[in-house]
Design an enzyme around this catalytic site. Structure first.
Site, PDB file in Angstrom:
ATOM      1  N   TYR A 143       0.986  -1.097   0.048  1.00 28.01           N
ATOM      2  CA  TYR A 143       0.213   0.022  -0.037  1.00 28.01           C
ATOM      3  C   TYR A 143       0.953   1.275   0.004  1.00 28.01           C
ATOM      4  O   TYR A 143       0.754   2.098  -0.661  1.00 28.01           O
ATOM      5  CB  TYR A 143      -0.809   0.007   1.129  1.00 28.01           C
ATOM      6  CG  TYR A 143      -1.687   1.348   1.456  1.00 28.01           C
ATOM      7  CD1 TYR A 143      -2.601   2.037   0.652  1.00 28.01           C
ATOM      8  CD2 TYR A 143      -1.345   1.969   2.564  1.00 28.01           C
ATOM      9  CE1 TYR A 143      -3.130   2.995   0.899  1.00 28.01           C
ATOM     10  CE2 TYR A 143      -1.917   3.348   2.930  1.00 28.01           C
ATOM     11  CZ  TYR A 143      -2.761   3.714   2.192  1.00 28.01           C
ATOM     12  OH  TYR A 143      -3.231   4.972   2.349  1.00 28.01           O
ATOM     13  N   ALA A 144       1.822   1.187   1.029  1.00 22.54           N
ATOM     14  CA  ALA A 144       2.811   2.464   1.076  1.00 22.54           C
ATOM     15  C   ALA A 144       3.495   2.692  -0.270  1.00 22.54           C
ATOM     16  O   ALA A 144       3.767   3.867  -0.661  1.00 22.54           O
ATOM     17  CB  ALA A 144       3.605   2.437   2.067  1.00 22.54           C
TER      18      ALA A 144
END
Length: 178
Positions: A143-144
């Protein structure tokens, strides 16, 4: 998006165009309730279209038809843990979807693109308070990594195509009716 739209609907002559794929990562009933509130409070200046940002053809048609001046992209597949087991949905939404937003913002000469990033781009930083200038080269989740990619892609579009972009690194987002 709901609270921002509610705030912006108070500004005369502003039209708000909301997009969502209405997936079930968050409660779909809650999403529909928020849409009904926006429509009820809009005095006919809120419009909603169910579109997945990774659907380039539908998104292109939507941009072409509506002649936007500004884009605020708060759409993304969120969640650190879910990105471990469902990485493809993050690739489609956060990378391909955001690429489409950039491309059509460029093509249709958007005056300013504002988009959501995340504090997750700081990785395992132990230095607090965090600052915008801190290194974000070591995301600890997929996600990051997708949100860091968004920041890098936006920077390149801003530089190459003179597309004004502002990224907002949100921390834990929580509030009423959400």
């Amino acid at each position: 998006g709901f609270h921002l739209s509610m705030k912006m609907l108070k500004i005369p002559k502003i039209k708000i165009y909301g997009l969502d794929n209405l997936n079930n990562y968050y409660d779909v009933k809650l999403k529909r309730k928020r849409l009904n509130i926006l429509k009820k409070n809009s005095k006919s200046n809120f419009y909603f279209k169910k579109i997945d940002l990774s659907d380039s053809s539908s998104l292109h048609s939507f941009f072409k038809k509506n002649k936007f001046t500004h884009v605020i992209n708060l759409a993304a597949q969120a969640g650190v843990r879910y990105s471990i087991t469902n990485s493809k949905s993050y690739l489609e939404s956060n990378i391909i979807g955001f690429y489409n937003i950039l491309e059509f913002s460029k093509k249709f000469k958007i005056k300013h693109l504002i988009y959501a990033s995340t504090s997750s781009v700081y990785g395992g930083s132990k230095k607090f308070p965090l600052k915008e200038t801190y290194n974000t080269d070591f995301p600890l989740s997929f996600y990051a990594a997708t949100k860091k990619s968004n920041e890098v892609m936006a920077h390149s579009y801003s530089y190459i195509f003179k597309l004004p972009c502002t990224g907002l690194r949100f921390f834990t987002v929580y509030g009423p009716f959400g």
